[in-house]
Design a protein around this motif. Structure first.
Motif: not given
Length: 168
Positions: A35-39, A97-111, A133-135, A142-143
């Motif tokens: 669980l990551l914060d905005k930073d 992580a930044l895309q999830s936080y800033a744009a509420n974009k979920a990223i799935f199973k990237e390698k 994912r944004l939480f 949080y991410i």
């Protein structure tokens, strides 16, 4: 908690009154959950994280940036904070992580494939699969970053591929 709950094909929300049960689940899955914060600083993690990514035993991981707690080789070798190395601008984990936080974009199973330092201080290449994912909890964003070390799987596939090409 009644064991009948676990036999009803219900969503986990049914179990939300039992934080003990949910913590047991979280700490017994094989993926690392962060669980990551905005930073991009670590605020919480599950037990598997410690055995896969922490590159120093018994170190304090909370409130440190993602690359620092997973043993990113660039951060360690350049002796810079995560986010300030020469490779941070192209780091897929950071970007997701930044895309999830800033744009509420979920990223799935990237390698990704990157160098990390292990418990013994040795640099090794790891193949990772990740999702972000944004939480939101109590009005704080949080991410969630879920990491899986798929190095053994990738290595096995590469060996099979080499064997198949040698046969042909």
């Amino acid at each position: 908690m009644s064991t009948e709950l676990t036999h009803t094909n219900e969503r986990f929300s049914v179990l939300s009154k039992s934080s003990e049960f949910l913590n047991l689940i979280l700490n017994n899955i094989t993926s690392c959950v962060m669980l990551l914060d905005k930073d991009l600083k670590l605020r919480a993690y599950n037990d598997p994280f410690l055995s896969i990514f922490s590159n120093k035993k018994d170190e304090n991981l909370l409130y440190r940036r993602c690359g620092e707690v997973i043993g990113c080789a660039y951060q360690i070798e350049e002796e810079k904070l995560c986010g300030n190395t020469s490779m941070c601008h192209s780091c897929e984990l950071r970007i997701a992580a930044l895309q999830s936080y800033a744009a509420n974009k979920a990223i799935f199973k990237e390698k990704i494939t990157k160098p990390f330092f292990n418990f013994e201080g040795k640099k090794e290449i790891k193949h990772l699969q990740f999702s972000t994912r944004l939480f939101t909890f109590k009005k704080e964003k949080y991410i969630i970053l879920i990491l899986e070390d798929i190095t053994e799987l990738v290595t096995a596939k590469e060996k099979i591929h080499h064997l198949e090409t040698d046969i042909l």
